[in-house]
Design a protein around this motif. Structure first.
Motif, PDB file in Angstrom:
ATOM      1  N   PHE A 161       0.835  -1.210   0.000  1.00  9.14           N
ATOM      2  CA  PHE A 161       0.000   0.000   0.000  1.00  9.14           C
ATOM      3  C   PHE A 161       0.868   1.257   0.000  1.00  9.14           C
ATOM      4  CE2 PHE A 161      -1.891   3.330   2.708  1.00  9.14           C
ATOM      5  CZ  PHE A 161      -3.026   3.646   1.957  1.00  9.14           C
ATOM      6  N   SER A 162       1.876   1.277   0.855  1.00 14.19           N
ATOM      7  CA  SER A 162       2.746   2.454   0.921  1.00 14.19           C
ATOM      8  C   SER A 162       3.606   2.576  -0.331  1.00 14.19           C
ATOM      9  CB  SER A 162       3.640   2.373   2.162  1.00 14.19           C
ATOM     10  OG  SER A 162       4.478   1.234   2.113  1.00 14.19           O
ATOM     11  N   ALA A 163       4.056   1.448  -0.900  1.00 14.41           N
ATOM     12  CA  ALA A 163       4.877   1.501  -2.108  1.00 14.41           C
ATOM     13  C   ALA A 163       4.090   2.095  -3.269  1.00 14.41           C
ATOM     14  CB  ALA A 163       5.368   0.095  -2.464  1.00 14.41           C
ATOM     15  N   LEU A 164       2.824   1.696  -3.403  1.00  7.84           N
ATOM     16  CA  LEU A 164       1.987   2.270  -4.449  1.00  7.84           C
ATOM     17  C   LEU A 164       1.759   3.761  -4.229  1.00  7.84           C
ATOM     18  CD1 LEU A 164      -0.702  -0.550  -4.864  1.00  7.84           C
ATOM     19  CD2 LEU A 164       1.106   0.067  -6.479  1.00  7.84           C
ATOM     20  N   LEU A 165       1.528   4.119  -2.965  1.00  4.88           N
ATOM     21  CA  LEU A 165       1.275   5.523  -2.645  1.00  4.88           C
ATOM     22  C   LEU A 165       2.504   6.381  -2.929  1.00  4.88           C
ATOM     23  CD1 LEU A 165      -0.651   7.620  -1.352  1.00  4.88           C
ATOM     24  CD2 LEU A 165       0.356   7.025   0.861  1.00  4.88           C
ATOM     25  N   LEU A 204       5.177  10.363  -5.803  1.00  6.13           N
ATOM     26  CA  LEU A 204       6.492  10.999  -5.778  1.00  6.13           C
ATOM     27  C   LEU A 204       7.247  10.875  -7.098  1.00  6.13           C
ATOM     28  CD1 LEU A 204       7.845  10.141  -2.195  1.00  6.13           C
ATOM     29  CD2 LEU A 204       6.916  12.303  -3.028  1.00  6.13           C
ATOM     30  N   THR A 205       6.721  10.076  -8.020  1.00  2.00           N
ATOM     31  CA  THR A 205       7.403   9.933  -9.305  1.00  2.00           C
ATOM     32  C   THR A 205       6.504  10.267 -10.489  1.00  2.00           C
ATOM     33  OG1 THR A 205       6.808   7.579  -9.459  1.00  2.00           O
ATOM     34  CG2 THR A 205       8.900   8.112  -8.389  1.00  2.00           C
ATOM     35  N   GLY A 206       5.241  10.535 -10.224  1.00  2.00           N
ATOM     36  CA  GLY A 206       4.310  10.819 -11.310  1.00  2.00           C
ATOM     37  C   GLY A 206       4.353  12.267 -11.760  1.00  2.00           C
ATOM     38  N   LYS A 207       3.312  12.633 -12.487  1.00  2.00           N
ATOM     39  CA  LYS A 207       3.236  13.972 -13.055  1.00  2.00           C
ATOM     40  C   LYS A 207       3.166  15.044 -11.976  1.00  2.00           C
ATOM     41  CE  LYS A 207       0.306  16.768 -16.112  1.00  2.00           C
ATOM     42  NZ  LYS A 207      -0.917  16.790 -16.953  1.00  2.00           N
ATOM     43  N   TYR A 208       2.458  14.741 -10.889  1.00  2.00           N
ATOM     44  CA  TYR A 208       2.285  15.718  -9.827  1.00  2.00           C
ATOM     45  C   TYR A 208       3.153  15.368  -8.620  1.00  2.00           C
ATOM     46  CZ  TYR A 208      -1.796  16.752 -12.670  1.00  2.00           C
ATOM     47  OH  TYR A 208      -2.623  17.069 -13.722  1.00  2.00           O
ATOM     48  N   ALA A 209       4.374  14.969  -8.881  1.00  2.00           N
ATOM     49  CA  ALA A 209       5.278  14.547  -7.811  1.00  2.00           C
ATOM     50  C   ALA A 209       5.472  15.672  -6.798  1.00  2.00           C
ATOM     51  CB  ALA A 209       6.621  14.138  -8.408  1.00  2.00           C
ATOM     52  N   ASN A 210       4.944  15.442  -5.620  1.00  2.00           N
ATOM     53  CA  ASN A 210       5.022  16.457  -4.584  1.00  2.00           C
ATOM     54  C   ASN A 210       4.830  15.791  -3.236  1.00  2.00           C
ATOM     55  OD1 ASN A 210       3.813  18.550  -2.661  1.00  2.00           O
ATOM     56  ND2 ASN A 210       4.513  19.835  -4.370  1.00  2.00           N
ATOM     57  N   LEU A 211       5.733  16.072  -2.311  1.00  4.87           N
ATOM     58  CA  LEU A 211       5.679  15.439  -0.998  1.00  4.87           C
ATOM     59  C   LEU A 211       4.433  15.856  -0.230  1.00  4.87           C
ATOM     60  CD1 LEU A 211       7.104  13.672   1.117  1.00  4.87           C
ATOM     61  CD2 LEU A 211       8.312  15.716   1.897  1.00  4.87           C
TER      62      LEU A 211
END
Length: 357
Positions: A155-159, A164-171
């Protein structure tokens, strides 16, 4: 970098009689002054001694046989499971929370609010909801324990991977989505609980309150090596966490692959939190309480020294609460409740004192 001692004039403290200024020694290492270094090791030694005293008390208190005899060690061995669980849970919660605070640059939020505990509640509640009282036993056992840990880490790996690596990568978006998902899963668990019979709800409640007695000794053979690897990797990266604490721009300029390392640390944190939650149940504010106290006691930015302080603080806090409630009030099952009350109160005091999130 080796620690070096330098001196700096302290204009606020004139030397009596000669009109000069007093020179205050300072260091370029983890502490501003040598006094801070001495204080750290004094506090660390005191906590270590207190932890050993609590460990001895858990093994020897009301043990009817003479200390050192074969019968004494036979009884102590039966009690050692609880002690090992306390050590493992304290290590998981302390290490995960301190590392999470650093990578998110926020000391208010904790890994617990990212959906781990809500997912645990959904799994436990869903089993009882679908299969009745028998469902409570269906989610117990080593295989089921490994399955719960695997589901939480996945669950956390998917999240993390998605946000964090997609188009809207933002913490910050990741944290917000994690909180929303956690709230949604918690609402689902609450809905299913409302549909249970009183007997089923009583059986389920015992699993949803963080308690040392929830753990099984058979889980430790899998938990201890996994926690040692995940926590060891976090501790070995303490110097990199020091760089991450400087901020994204500074860490990138210093040659650190910020986003990649962020994901690695968050995945290791998820492993630690998944093991802790699956082992004893939810403890929302325990990690926050331990981390905030250890920051004050260690008084250093260096994670190489914050981690040991946080671990010992966790052992003393959880072990001390368990010892007192078990041997004085005979209510060891209420350890999680007491920790949540104290941790929640500490959280409110901290937020009100800071005046902002």
């Amino acid at each position: 970098m080796a620690e070096q001692t330098v001196t700096a004039p302290d204009a606020t403290a004139p030397t009596p009689g000669d009109g000069g200024v007093r020179v205050t020694p300072r260091t370029t290492g983890p502490w501003a002054t040598p006094r801070g270094r001495r204080r750290y090791f004094l506090v660390l030694g005191s906590l270590a001694g207190l932890a050993l005293l609590i460990a001895y008390g858990l093994l020897a208190w009301q043990n009817p046989l003479p200390v050192g005899s074969a019968g004494f060690w036979r009884i102590a061995k039966l009690r050692a499971t609880s002690l090992v669980i306390i050590i493992v849970v304290a290590f998981c919660q302390a290490t995960a929370t301190v590392a999470f605070h650093t990578v998110t640059n926020n000391r208010i939020i904790t890994p617990s609010i990212m959906g781990f505990e809500s997912l645990y509640r959904v799994v436990q509640t869903g089993a009882v909801f679908l299969f009745g009282i028998a469902g409570a036993t269906m989610v117990q056992g080593l295989g089921q324990f490994i399955g719960q840990v695997a589901v939480m880490v996945a669950f956390s790996a998917l999240l993390y991977g998605w946000l964090l690596t997609g188009k809207y990568a933002n913490l910050h978006i990741m944290l917000l989505v994690g909180i929303i998902l956690g709230g949604g899963l918690g609402s689902l668990a609450t809905f299913m609980q409302r549909m249970l019979t009183p007997t089923e709800f009583d059986v389920l409640t015992a699993r949803l309150i963080g308690s040392i007695s929830n753990a099984d000794a058979t889980y430790l053979g899998f938990s201890v090596p996994l926690v040692a690897v995940a926590g060891g990797l976090v501790w070995l990266g303490a110097r990199r966490l020091n760089v991450v604490a400087l901020g994204r721009e500074a860490s990138v300029n210093l040659g650190l692959e910020h986003r990649r390392y962020l994901i690695v640390v968050l995945l290791l944190v998820s492993v630690l939190m998944a093991v802790s939650t699956s082992l004893v149940g939810p403890m929302t504010f325990f990690g926050f309480l331990v981390a905030m106290v250890s920051y004050q006691l260690s008084d250093t930015h260096d994670h190489r020294f914050t981690f040991p302080m946080a671990w010992l603080t966790g052992i003393v806090t959880l072990g001390g609460a368990y010892f007192v409630l078990k041997n004085i009030f005979y209510a060891q099952g209420a350890v999680g409740i007491i920790i949540e009350i104290v941790g929640g109160t500490f959280f409110l005091v901290y937020v009100l004192r800071k005046g902002r999130l």
